[in-house]
Design a protein around this motif. Structure first.
Motif, PDB file in Angstrom:
ATOM      1  N   PRO A 126      59.592 -12.440  17.172  1.00  0.00           N
ATOM      2  CA  PRO A 126      60.374 -12.535  18.468  1.00  0.00           C
ATOM      3  C   PRO A 126      61.897 -12.196  18.250  1.00  0.00           C
ATOM      4  O   PRO A 126      62.499 -13.045  17.207  1.00  0.00           O
ATOM      5  N   GLY A 167      54.140  -0.326  37.342  1.00  0.00           N
ATOM      6  CA  GLY A 167      52.663  -0.088  37.035  1.00  0.00           C
ATOM      7  C   GLY A 167      52.394   1.133  36.632  1.00  0.00           C
ATOM      8  O   GLY A 167      50.985   1.619  36.394  1.00  0.00           O
ATOM      9  N   THR A 223      61.299  -3.975  26.645  1.00  0.00           N
ATOM     10  CA  THR A 223      60.445  -5.200  26.748  1.00  0.00           C
ATOM     11  C   THR A 223      59.787  -5.329  28.228  1.00  0.00           C
ATOM     12  O   THR A 223      58.828  -6.029  28.501  1.00  0.00           O
ATOM     13  N   GLY A 234      52.328   7.489  31.322  1.00  0.00           N
ATOM     14  CA  GLY A 234      53.130   8.998  31.050  1.00  0.00           C
ATOM     15  C   GLY A 234      54.736   8.594  31.110  1.00  0.00           C
ATOM     16  O   GLY A 234      55.619   8.796  30.334  1.00  0.00           O
ATOM     17  N   LEU A 245      60.713  -4.418  16.494  1.00  0.00           N
ATOM     18  CA  LEU A 245      60.015  -5.724  16.249  1.00  0.00           C
ATOM     19  C   LEU A 245      59.515  -6.041  17.502  1.00  0.00           C
ATOM     20  O   LEU A 245      60.060  -5.828  18.624  1.00  0.00           O
ATOM     21  N   ASP A 246      58.366  -6.860  17.307  1.00  0.00           N
ATOM     22  CA  ASP A 246      57.598  -7.473  18.792  1.00  0.00           C
ATOM     23  C   ASP A 246      57.231  -8.812  18.598  1.00  0.00           C
ATOM     24  O   ASP A 246      56.940  -9.087  17.388  1.00  0.00           O
ATOM     25  N   ALA A 247      57.380  -9.568  19.406  1.00  0.00           N
ATOM     26  CA  ALA A 247      57.149 -11.077  19.458  1.00  0.00           C
ATOM     27  C   ALA A 247      55.675 -11.262  19.328  1.00  0.00           C
ATOM     28  O   ALA A 247      55.122 -12.400  18.704  1.00  0.00           O
ATOM     29  N   GLU A 248      54.809 -10.232  19.527  1.00  0.00           N
ATOM     30  CA  GLU A 248      53.377 -10.353  19.473  1.00  0.00           C
ATOM     31  C   GLU A 248      52.985  -9.287  18.534  1.00  0.00           C
ATOM     32  O   GLU A 248      53.880  -8.829  17.804  1.00  0.00           O
TER      33      GLU A 248
HETATM   34  C1  LIG Z   1      46.327  -4.334  33.613  1.00  0.00           C
HETATM   35  C2  LIG Z   1      47.401  -2.962  33.593  1.00  0.00           C
HETATM   36  C3  LIG Z   1      46.929  -1.785  33.982  1.00  0.00           C
HETATM   37  C4  LIG Z   1      47.926  -0.837  34.148  1.00  0.00           C
HETATM   38  N1  LIG Z   1      47.440   0.441  34.504  1.00  0.00           N
HETATM   39  C5  LIG Z   1      48.153   1.509  34.100  1.00  0.00           C
HETATM   40  C6  LIG Z   1      47.688   2.859  34.461  1.00  0.00           C
HETATM   41  O1  LIG Z   1      46.400   3.081  34.523  1.00  0.00           O
HETATM   42  N2  LIG Z   1      48.563   4.022  34.369  1.00  0.00           N
HETATM   43  C7  LIG Z   1      49.905   3.683  33.949  1.00  0.00           C
HETATM   44  O2  LIG Z   1      50.612   4.594  33.932  1.00  0.00           O
HETATM   45  N3  LIG Z   1      50.177   2.148  33.755  1.00  0.00           N
HETATM   46  C8  LIG Z   1      49.547   1.237  33.790  1.00  0.00           C
HETATM   47  N4  LIG Z   1      50.168   0.102  33.655  1.00  0.00           N
HETATM   48  C9  LIG Z   1      51.352   0.076  33.330  1.00  0.00           C
HETATM   49  C10 LIG Z   1      51.697   0.573  31.825  1.00  0.00           C
HETATM   50  O3  LIG Z   1      50.643   0.033  30.909  1.00  0.00           O
HETATM   51  C11 LIG Z   1      53.170   0.020  31.291  1.00  0.00           C
HETATM   52  O4  LIG Z   1      54.110   0.450  32.455  1.00  0.00           O
HETATM   53  C12 LIG Z   1      53.580   0.604  30.092  1.00  0.00           C
HETATM   54  O5  LIG Z   1      52.676   0.241  29.035  1.00  0.00           O
HETATM   55  C13 LIG Z   1      55.139  -0.224  29.739  1.00  0.00           C
HETATM   56  O6  LIG Z   1      55.210   0.115  28.306  1.00  0.00           O
HETATM   57  P1  LIG Z   1      56.459  -0.622  27.544  1.00  0.00           P
HETATM   58  O7  LIG Z   1      56.447  -0.110  26.193  1.00  0.00           O
HETATM   59  O8  LIG Z   1      57.594  -0.415  28.315  1.00  0.00           O
HETATM   60  O9  LIG Z   1      56.256  -2.235  27.795  1.00  0.00           O
HETATM   61  P2  LIG Z   1      54.968  -3.008  27.101  1.00  0.00           P
HETATM   62  O10 LIG Z   1      53.699  -2.503  26.491  1.00  0.00           O
HETATM   63  O11 LIG Z   1      54.616  -4.215  27.967  1.00  0.00           O
HETATM   64  O12 LIG Z   1      55.591  -3.648  25.774  1.00  0.00           O
HETATM   65  C14 LIG Z   1      56.638  -4.465  25.973  1.00  0.00           C
HETATM   66  C15 LIG Z   1      56.605  -5.461  24.401  1.00  0.00           C
HETATM   67  O13 LIG Z   1      57.784  -6.277  24.369  1.00  0.00           O
HETATM   68  C16 LIG Z   1      57.635  -7.331  23.742  1.00  0.00           C
HETATM   69  N5  LIG Z   1      58.767  -8.286  23.896  1.00  0.00           N
HETATM   70  C17 LIG Z   1      58.993  -8.904  25.008  1.00  0.00           C
HETATM   71  N6  LIG Z   1      60.083  -9.736  24.532  1.00  0.00           N
HETATM   72  C18 LIG Z   1      60.302  -9.655  23.240  1.00  0.00           C
HETATM   73  C19 LIG Z   1      61.282 -10.222  22.349  1.00  0.00           C
HETATM   74  N7  LIG Z   1      62.366 -11.285  22.883  1.00  0.00           N
HETATM   75  N8  LIG Z   1      61.006 -10.141  20.987  1.00  0.00           N
HETATM   76  C20 LIG Z   1      60.337  -9.013  20.459  1.00  0.00           C
HETATM   77  N9  LIG Z   1      59.441  -8.491  21.315  1.00  0.00           N
HETATM   78  C21 LIG Z   1      59.616  -8.752  22.688  1.00  0.00           C
HETATM   79  C22 LIG Z   1      56.198  -7.833  23.913  1.00  0.00           C
HETATM   80  O14 LIG Z   1      55.606  -8.437  23.332  1.00  0.00           O
HETATM   81  C23 LIG Z   1      55.591  -6.469  24.449  1.00  0.00           C
HETATM   82  O15 LIG Z   1      54.724  -6.116  23.497  1.00  0.00           O
HETATM   83  C24 LIG Z   1      49.207  -0.854  33.471  1.00  0.00           C
HETATM   84  C25 LIG Z   1      49.531  -2.352  33.318  1.00  0.00           C
HETATM   85  C26 LIG Z   1      48.578  -3.277  33.109  1.00  0.00           C
HETATM   86  C27 LIG Z   1      49.163  -4.782  32.722  1.00  0.00           C
END
Ligand SMILES: Cc1cc2nc3c(=O)[nH]c(=O)nc-3n(C[C@H](O)[C@H](O)[C@H](O)COP(=O)(O)OP(=O)(O)OC[C@H]3O[C@@H](n4cnc5c(N)ncnc54)[C@H](O)[C@@H]3O)c2cc1C
Length: 432
Positions: free
Chosen positions: A213, A372, A242, A376, A62-65
């Motif tokens: 959400p 950040g 998240t 990978g 599930l994703d909030a967005e």
């Molecule tokens: C501008 C930018 C540049 C970056 N550049 C790099 C790069 O070059 N190289 C690199 O390695 N990393 C980079 N990063 C970091 C990398 O993108 C993230 O570390 C990685 O995508 C995290 O993935 P994730 O799945 O953990 O989180 P996310 O992809 O952030 O996903 C989290 C999700 O949780 C959902 N969520 C939150 N709360 C709830 C809830 N209560 N119910 C349902 N859903 C919820 C959100 O809607 C979101 O879609 C960058 C990040 C940004 C913002």
């Protein structure tokens, strides 16, 4: 702000979304019961879901967005070994053995990513282009050279020193004092990768639902009762994925991750000859600033995608775009009149020890805090997290049981960020 900095058709959304729009994965209802419920549909959540779904577990994401709306389709697409603290600092904190394992886990995440996209035939413009890590002053160049020449035995990675005189072979800029090249670092189109990963997860039988959400997770016997915008689901296991968007749903995690805005602009298409001059080897680039600049060419090598931390909590890309443009021009003065076609931002998750964390709290599984660098590492730890849910021994990681600290008076709003960033900016301007 100068309006002419933006192209007439500019978009205040990730450049990547032009090619890969957000998928419409809406539902009107959810199953009453699943084996695994994953909160968050970025790389962490989807990689975990891929493991559990392929092992035959009924898996719901599930994703909030919209699916992938978070960092996973907003990032710069740069892939490195991801672990920020060096071996010496890790050894002081965790002992030599654990430090070695952590550094090796970072190296493994990079090689695993390449193997994963190859094994799954994922079309995402994955290329091992190498990174030019540029020194923003002479002292930093000396540090880079020393680090390259004195790597801990058994942990050495391929790295090549580039002097200031050689710099133009790597980057069309005189703004740096030389740097180092890591030939194994890679680039990817982050949204294409996410889209293909999503398709694999769905093909494995998992259900992914956007705009739903999760508002509450409670213990329910041996499992959980999960409340969402589309109703209640009982789940044997819950995965929290998240990262920088961690909120009130998980107060314990929220106290441990520091959401920090990261910002990117894309330039309008540049002349091929200019692109060849600015990015002669198509490297990904980062620099030694604490408030780092990171940039690269778009996969079609027509634009520059330039990122940084120009603000603390600003979420209006109309404001961050011109600030980033000013930084871009510091590196490439000849782009002073180049316009911005896209400007966007997202929230990465930092931690107090600058390490990523994976584990279980109140019975819920989580992986977070990539500081950040989660393309990978988020993918890799998501995969390991899925294996941990399944109870598989290969799910073990060097980050297990590290201890995940918060600080007094921190409840998820980083009040200390503005002064810290001001301090780091000041430091970046000094010659050390
Ligand atoms: C501008 C930018 C540049 C970056 N550049 C790099 C790069 O070059 N190289 C690199 O390695 N990393 C980079 N990063 C970091 C990398 O993108 C993230 O570390 C990685 O995508 C995290 O993935 P994730 O799945 O953990 O989180 P996310 O992809 O952030 O996903 C989290 C999700 O949780 C959902 N969520 C939150 N709360 C709830 C809830 N209560 N119910 C349902 N859903 C919820 C959100 O809607 C979101 O879609 C960058 C990040 C940004 C913002």
């Amino acid at each position: 702000m100068s309006a002419s900095l933006f192209t007439p058709d500019h978009r205040l959304a990730p450049y990547w979304w032009d090619r890969v729009p957000r998928p419409a994965l809406f539902a009107t209802g959810l199953s009453a019961r699943v084996d695994v419920l994953v909160v968050g549909s970025g790389y962490t959540g989807l990689q975990a879901a891929l493991q559990t779904a392929r092992a035959g577990r009924d898996t719901l994401v599930l994703d909030a967005e919209d699916a992938g709306w978070g960092c996973s389709t907003r990032n710069g697409g740069q892939i490195s070994t991801s672990v920020k603290p060096g071996y010496a600092a890790l050894a002081r904190r965790h002992g030599a053995g654990r430090a070695r394992e952590i550094v090796q886990e970072g190296q493994r995440s990079l090689s695993w990513f390449g193997e994963f996209v190859a094994a799954e035939a994922i079309e995402c413009d994955f290329r091992v282009v190498g990174r030019f890590h540029a020194a923003h002053n002479a002292v930093q160049f000396g540090r880079l050279v020393q680090a390259a020449e004195q790597q801990p035995p058994g942990l050495a990675v391929e790295v090549r020193v580039v002097t200031r005189a050689e710099q133009r072979m790597e980057l069309g800029s005189d703004a740096y004092w030389g740097g180092v090249v890591y030939p194994r670092h890679a680039s990817v189109d982050p949204a294409r990768y996410h889209q293909e990963l999503l398709a694999r997860v769905q093909a494995a039988g998992a259900r992914v639902v956007g705009r739903c959400p999760v508002t509450r997770v409670e213990r329910d016997g041996a499992g959980f009762r999960v409340t969402s915008a589309l109703g209640t689901v009982r789940a044997r296991d819950v995965v929290i994925a998240t990262n920088g968007y961690t909120g009130a749903l998980t107060p314990w995690l929220r106290r441990r991750v520091i959401p920090i805005g990261s910002y990117i602009i894309a330039t309008e298409p540049l002349q091929p000859e200019l692109m060849r001059r600015l990015m002669p080897k198509n490297r990904i680039v980062s620099d030694t600033r604490k408030v780092v600049f990171y940039y690269r060419a778009s996969p079609d090598q027509r634009r520059i995608l330039f990122g940084g931390r120009v603000s603390v909590s600003e979420t209006d890309p109309r404001v961050s775009g011109p600030l980033l443009h000013a930084d871009l021009v510091k590196v490439f003065p000849e782009l002073a009149h180049t316009r911005i076609s896209h400007s966007w931002c997202g929230f990465v998750a930092y931690t107090f020890d600058e390490l990523m964390h994976i584990g279980r709290h109140d019975g819920m599984h989580y992986a977070t805090g990539y500081c950040g660098s989660g393309v990978g590492m988020g993918s890799y730890l998501g995969m390991r997290l899925g294996q941990q849910v399944l109870g598989l021994p290969e799910g073990r990681t060097a980050f297990d049981g590290l201890g995940f600290r918060t600080r007094p008076f921190y409840f998820g709003r980083p009040w200390f960020l503005a002064p810290s960033i001001r301090y780091f900016r000041w430091r970046d301007r000094q010659a050390f």
